[in-house]
Design an enzyme around this catalytic site. Structure first.
Site: not given
Ligand SMILES: *Cc1c(COP(=O)(O)O)cnc(C)c1O
Length: 361
Positions: A102, A172, A196
């Site tokens: 990511w 993030d 998540k």
């Molecule tokens: C799942 C995830 C993403 C991507 O998320 P989307 O909503 O599919 O764009 C980005 N960063 C992390 C840490 C993730 O777990």
């Protein structure tokens, strides 16, 4: 009906109480004669619910008043583009790390849009470790320092965050949002997809400090401009109403279960149960990640060979446990144990692991 034990990495398990509340309210929201997902997002019942949702976030996460909080569509992935588009101005450099899938994606997108300095590259360790937060020093002319607080695929999580002084820190937090108390004031921006830990896919949570918006690129198309979304509280265009409504219900569930502190206790308990099984039988189980940075949300582990891993996935599925196969990019096994996953599910997995090791070791 027996519910499966859901270890999927995202979209992922939601609290049973929340699902039942949605079921009760889906046709007739609080006696209004229509559903939340059929109502206008302008004024009325959606906006009342939305304002409470934002207030709950402020309260549970301890977000100071000088931050804008709103939701956008487009996933966390859209933010990989929006962040440099807004904040990486000519003459500036952005500090990124490569700690796994990511952070690497965010870094690659930023490199297409401006000047990037990579302050940590985990390639040689196969992304099994993180930098010491104390070692992170922003570049001269840094627009911001970027990190991913929990690498969902690699299974590594920052335990402490760097102090970047006056340089804005952006994180993030998609896969560990509200799994622990975080001092929001250390960050200029926090964001994450909600699918998540906080709700169904569709919404991305953004928390941005006011002074960041003053530093942004102001010559942007409407949707790309954080300033516009902040001014409109995320309602410039139609927000992902279903996802936001369920997030609101999940926030109420978090409040009933001890808030961010309560979530941390759950996460510590559940993750240590699995890591204990791994560490107790080192001949059979192996944790590939640096023990200092083990994730409390995504526990990654390996077995002696890939045949056994495939067998583990099959047999765990037959036993009602879903989502234990590691991400296709790294293989192995992974148990995602987000807030809503009950401790009993983890206990069942641990028993299954021990039993599997006994039979196949
Ligand atoms: C799942 C995830 C993403 C991507 O998320 P989307 O909503 O599919 O764009 C980005 N960063 C992390 C840490 C993730 O777990």
């Amino acid at each position: 009906m027996t519910r499966k034990l859901n270890f999927f990495a995202g979209p992922s398990t939601l609290p049973m109480e929340v699902l039942e509340e949605v079921q009760r309210q889906i046709v007739d929201y609080n006696g209004k004669g229509l559903s939340m997902i059929e109502a206008s997002h302008r004024g009325g019942m959606f906006e009342d619910m939305y304002d409470e949702c934002l207030a709950d976030l402020h309260q549970i996460m301890g977000i100071p008043e000088n931050y804008d909080v709103f939701f956008l569509g487009g996933g966390a992935t859209l933010q990989f583009t929006m962040i440099p588009t807004n904040f990486l101005l000519p003459g500036k450099v952005a500090d990124y790390c490569k700690t796994g899938t990511w952070a690497n994606k965010a870094c690659a997108d930023a490199q297409k849009l401006g000047k990037v300095n990579v302050y940590f590259d985990g390639t040689d360790s196969k992304f099994t470790t993180l930098p010491d937060p104390k070692s992170v020093k922003p570049s001269k002319d840094s627009a911001y320092v970027y990190l991913c607080s929990n690498e969902t695929i690699g299974g590594i999580e920052w335990q402490d965050f760097p102090d970047t002084g006056d340089v804005p820190l952006i994180a993030d937090m998609s896969s560990d949002l509200l799994s622990r108390p975080v001092d929001v004031s250390k960050f200029a921006m926090i964001y994450g997809g909600v699918q998540k830990n906080l709700g169904p896919a569709g919404a991305t949570l953004l928390i941005i400090r006011h002074d960041m918006l003053d530093k942004r690129n102001t010559n942007l198309t409407a949707y790309m401009d954080y300033g516009l979304h902040a001014k409109e509280k995320g309602l410039y265009n139609t927000p992902p109403v279903f996802s936001i409504w369920v997030v609101k219900l999940v926030l109420e569930w978090i409040k009933r279960n001890g808030g961010a502190e309560g979530m941390l206790k759950r996460a510590q308990k559940k993750s240590s149960m699995i890591y204990n099984v791994i560490d107790t039988d080192k001949d059979f189980f192996r944790s590939p990640v640096d023990p200092r940075y083990r994730s409390r949300m995504n526990v990654v582990f390996r077995l002696p060979n890939e045949e056994l891993e495939a067998k583990f996935v099959e047999e765990s599925k037959a036993a009602g446990m879903l989502g234990l196969k590691g991400h296709r990019s790294v293989g192995g096994l992974r148990a995602s144990i987000y807030n809503a996953l009950p401790e009993e599910a983890v206990a069942t997995l641990c028993d299954f692991m021990k039993d599997f090791a006994k039979k196949n070791g």
